[in-house]
Design a protein around this motif. Sequence first.
Motif, PDB file in Angstrom:
ATOM      1  N   UNK A 204      -0.250 -15.203   4.027  1.00 12.76           N
ATOM      2  CA  UNK A 204       0.188 -14.522   5.262  1.00 12.76           C
ATOM      3  C   UNK A 204      -0.874 -14.673   6.342  1.00 12.76           C
ATOM      4  N   UNK A 205      -0.403 -14.818   7.564  1.00 10.61           N
ATOM      5  CA  UNK A 205      -1.364 -14.868   8.666  1.00 10.61           C
ATOM      6  C   UNK A 205      -2.109 -13.537   8.738  1.00 10.61           C
ATOM      7  N   UNK A 206      -3.375 -13.598   9.000  1.00 13.98           N
ATOM      8  CA  UNK A 206      -4.110 -12.343   9.156  1.00 13.98           C
ATOM      9  C   UNK A 206      -4.512 -12.188  10.614  1.00 13.98           C
ATOM     10  N   UNK A 207      -4.527 -10.975  11.067  1.00 10.74           N
ATOM     11  CA  UNK A 207      -4.908 -10.740  12.468  1.00 10.74           C
ATOM     12  C   UNK A 207      -6.410 -10.544  12.545  1.00 10.74           C
ATOM     13  N   UNK A 208      -7.042 -11.307  13.407  1.00 12.74           N
ATOM     14  CA  UNK A 208      -8.478 -11.187  13.576  1.00 12.74           C
ATOM     15  C   UNK A 208      -8.781  -9.890  14.312  1.00 12.74           C
ATOM     16  N   UNK A 209      -9.900  -9.301  13.948  1.00 11.75           N
ATOM     17  CA  UNK A 209     -10.278  -8.036  14.590  1.00 11.75           C
ATOM     18  C   UNK A 209     -10.583  -8.240  16.066  1.00 11.75           C
ATOM     19  N   UNK A 210     -10.972  -9.452  16.408  1.00 16.99           N
ATOM     20  CA  UNK A 210     -11.387  -9.666  17.784  1.00 16.99           C
ATOM     21  C   UNK A 210     -10.221 -10.019  18.719  1.00 16.99           C
ATOM     22  N   UNK A 211      -9.000  -9.984  18.216  1.00 15.77           N
ATOM     23  CA  UNK A 211      -7.865 -10.284  19.104  1.00 15.77           C
ATOM     24  C   UNK A 211      -7.826  -9.296  20.251  1.00 15.77           C
ATOM     25  N   UNK A 212      -7.572  -9.774  21.466  1.00 12.65           N
ATOM     26  CA  UNK A 212      -7.498  -8.829  22.581  1.00 12.65           C
ATOM     27  C   UNK A 212      -6.355  -7.848  22.369  1.00 12.65           C
ATOM     28  N   UNK A 213      -6.552  -6.637  22.726  1.00  7.92           N
ATOM     29  CA  UNK A 213      -5.499  -5.635  22.586  1.00  7.92           C
ATOM     30  C   UNK A 213      -4.495  -5.836  23.717  1.00  7.92           C
ATOM     31  N   UNK A 214      -3.264  -5.333  23.574  1.00  8.93           N
ATOM     32  CA  UNK A 214      -2.289  -5.473  24.647  1.00  8.93           C
ATOM     33  C   UNK A 214      -2.805  -4.898  25.963  1.00  8.93           C
ATOM     34  N   UNK A 215      -3.644  -3.826  25.901  1.00  6.44           N
ATOM     35  CA  UNK A 215      -4.180  -3.238  27.143  1.00  6.44           C
ATOM     36  C   UNK A 215      -5.027  -4.268  27.884  1.00  6.44           C
ATOM     37  N   UNK A 216      -5.863  -4.967  27.106  1.00  3.06           N
ATOM     38  CA  UNK A 216      -6.734  -5.952  27.740  1.00  3.06           C
ATOM     39  C   UNK A 216      -5.933  -7.082  28.360  1.00  3.06           C
ATOM     40  N   UNK A 217      -4.776  -7.343  27.776  1.00  4.66           N
ATOM     41  CA  UNK A 217      -3.966  -8.452  28.270  1.00  4.66           C
ATOM     42  C   UNK A 217      -3.235  -8.107  29.558  1.00  4.66           C
ATOM     43  N   UNK A 218      -3.207  -6.831  29.898  1.00  3.97           N
ATOM     44  CA  UNK A 218      -2.406  -6.399  31.038  1.00  3.97           C
ATOM     45  C   UNK A 218      -2.660  -7.181  32.316  1.00  3.97           C
ATOM     46  N   UNK A 219      -3.929  -7.397  32.627  1.00  3.81           N
ATOM     47  CA  UNK A 219      -4.248  -8.042  33.903  1.00  3.81           C
ATOM     48  C   UNK A 219      -4.135  -9.550  33.811  1.00  3.81           C
ATOM     49  N   UNK A 220      -4.591 -10.091  32.676  1.00  4.00           N
ATOM     50  CA  UNK A 220      -4.595 -11.537  32.557  1.00  4.00           C
ATOM     51  C   UNK A 220      -3.170 -12.015  32.301  1.00  4.00           C
ATOM     52  N   UNK A 221      -2.609 -12.746  33.233  1.00  4.94           N
ATOM     53  CA  UNK A 221      -1.232 -13.215  33.073  1.00  4.94           C
ATOM     54  C   UNK A 221      -1.260 -14.660  32.580  1.00  4.94           C
ATOM     55  N   UNK A 222      -0.380 -14.963  31.680  1.00  7.21           N
ATOM     56  CA  UNK A 222      -0.302 -16.326  31.185  1.00  7.21           C
ATOM     57  C   UNK A 222       0.408 -17.175  32.240  1.00  7.21           C
ATOM     58  N   UNK A 223      -0.204 -18.314  32.602  1.00  3.54           N
ATOM     59  CA  UNK A 223       0.417 -19.129  33.662  1.00  3.54           C
ATOM     60  C   UNK A 223       1.824 -19.617  33.303  1.00  3.54           C
ATOM     61  N   UNK A 224       2.117 -19.678  32.033  1.00  3.19           N
ATOM     62  CA  UNK A 224       3.437 -20.159  31.609  1.00  3.19           C
ATOM     63  C   UNK A 224       4.345 -19.004  31.179  1.00  3.19           C
ATOM     64  N   UNK A 225       4.046 -17.852  31.730  1.00  3.10           N
ATOM     65  CA  UNK A 225       4.780 -16.632  31.384  1.00  3.10           C
ATOM     66  C   UNK A 225       6.299 -16.794  31.410  1.00  3.10           C
TER      67      UNK A 225
END
Lengths: 385, 298
Positions: free
Chosen positions: B1-22
Amino acid sequence: MGKRILAGTHFMNGDEACAEGAIAAGCTLFAGYPITPQSEIAEHISVRLPEVGGVFIQMEDEISSLAAVLGGAWGGAKAMTATSGPGFSLMMENLGLGMMTETPCVLINIQRGGPSTGLPTLVGQADMMQARWGSHGDYGVIALVPSSPQESFELTVHAFNLAETYRLPVLVMSDEVVGHMYERVDIDPDKIEVVERKKPSLPPGEFQLYKPGPNLVPEGMPSFGDGYKVHVTGLTHDERGYPVLNAETQHQLVVRLKEKIAANSDDIIRVEETATEDADVIIVTYGISARTSLGALNLARDKGLKVGMLRLITVWPFPEAIVKSMAQRVTGFVVPEINLGQIVLEVDRVVRGDAVVRSVPHAGGDIHDPAVILEAIEEVFAHAG
Amino acid sequence: MPVKSKSLPTPELLNDARHPMEKYLRMDRLPHIWCSGCGLGTTLSCFTYALDEMHWTDADVGVVSGIGCTGRAAGYLNLDSYHTTHGRAIAFATGLAVVRPEKKVVVISGDGDLFAIGGNHFIHAARRNVNMTVLCVNNFNYGMTGGQFGPTTPIGQKGTTAPYGNFENPFNLPYLAASCGAVYVARWTSLDARRVKEAMIEALKRPGFSFVEIISPCPTNYGRRNKIGDGLDELRYYQENTVIRHGSDPRHAGIHPGKEIVVGCFVDEPRPTYLDLYNELVVEKNQFEKPSTLKKEI
Ligand SMILES: Cc1ncc(C[n+]2csc(CCOP(=O)(O)OP(=O)(O)O)c2C)c(N)n1
Ligand code: SF4
Ligand SMILES: [Mg+2]
């Protein structure tokens, strides 16, 4: 353009009648793999579909056949496949996908003797429980069983309509004798009713792919490219169609998959009763075995025995209420079927000891001798004293 | 199973950074389940950049996936997307493609899904030249189920079911695709994102069955078990060991540990598609009316 509905009177076998029924219902994609005694469906529809603007594709196996049918259905087509025992087994995987993703389509099984390769050219009715429980997990099922070429035509049309109405793969569980028997088939365009696919009534953004209506069936199905950007998955999903892997979502979804059939079973179920009003013993049967049973019924009546017949046109969902109410007034039931006792288990479950239930098993290869059915009937009368 | 790394950005952190291919992503489904260092994220973004460059929208393209880590790609793309059964993506896509010839169906799936359980569907769809693009993320193992060896695992490499090293001969995917009749066959590593994107564009443009193999790190299972290191180490290995040989005979593109990995475009050869031939030999020859579904293929 060829004719979609071949109006008139024809001399056809049951397999060809299934193919004509599909085309009359608006089928534009058939994907299948050759197998006896189903091949006449594929052969006939390979001639007819190109004439009416459809596509016939011969796949590499039955797994891919049903997968392609599901893909075609999401592409917007009415789609069908047809097979027999060994192929039916291979289709169980994607039957589950069709159930889980609520994909309308039709799957015909021209039953032959099993297990395994069994009796390729000879009759059986031993896939009836597989039709109900064959794919893993819980889900509701609709299975129709024709007794003649005429009914093969009509029930195939009806199967397409039920598939669109209740959003699932609908099974037509014919058999080798009905499939290969030639009889008169009347096709009257005025008598053919066709249910078209319901499209979403809400625009993209507001529409939810699996939001059920009051009858528990999702309301509207967009096709590939309609602008709805659907996500369709065999994983447990919420009403948007997004995977949500927990017990609560599983409960919501799987209970609905079962209940959308159970709650609508009164509208789905079709049976035919023969001489049941005064009957003390009722033969419960289906498909080709109903025709043999009619012989036994006549023999019994000649002897003065009050025998009737309940022919199950819809085997799944099982006509529970009808059998239950009959059990209150009759001495017993006799259940002839070309298997070692499958639908008799349902009869027994529903009757719950309120009447005698007698199985008339047959391992397959030919049809029952009516005398054997008569014997069982007489035994039930004797048992009742 | 894929494991989630502890260092993955949280959804809160992702709020400002928008993916250019959104526009091509289901943002409400992110973050994804893939491990950090996995090549799948790169592959998915290459695909969105390819669509963007082609100005394709959901009106032009849909995605079908099988089951596996790669199979989850369909669920993150904001297109009509179908997540099917293990190995059956191509068969499902065949039905979709023949009733919607004016659109492109793209299959994105893993090496196990496409070439073990689904191998038969691959060879037949290629033979028929059904109009679809197949993108195979080859991580040399069954990632989703925990790193078992698969049909592309090189000889000697370890998997959870190959504890003594794999001794089965692996498929050479470009050679297989070419011999089954694919009209476009390319292989790149996920290190080379620009070329992956370009190969995707070329594959998508071709009518008929096109194939791109994307060699991709699976640090959680394959990399770790075979002492390759983390995702970056595996990419470094590719950097040092790949050679570009456009037009070379794919017969010589087999992958062996410690030897060079041949990448490039191996086949680019148009031939009539399934529906071209259906139209020509069935519909037109018999003067049937052209089916409403058989509009022009892209
Ligand atoms: C019929 C069936 N068999 C087995 C599985 C279990 N399974 C899920 S994913 C997978 C392997 C996926 O490997 P691959 O296609 O290489 O994808 P990856 O996870 O490596 O991206 C398997 C065996 C399944 N889902 N269905
Ligand atoms: S392929 Fe490997 S690294 Fe990628 S998500 Fe799956 S297990 Fe993790
Ligand atoms: Mg893999």
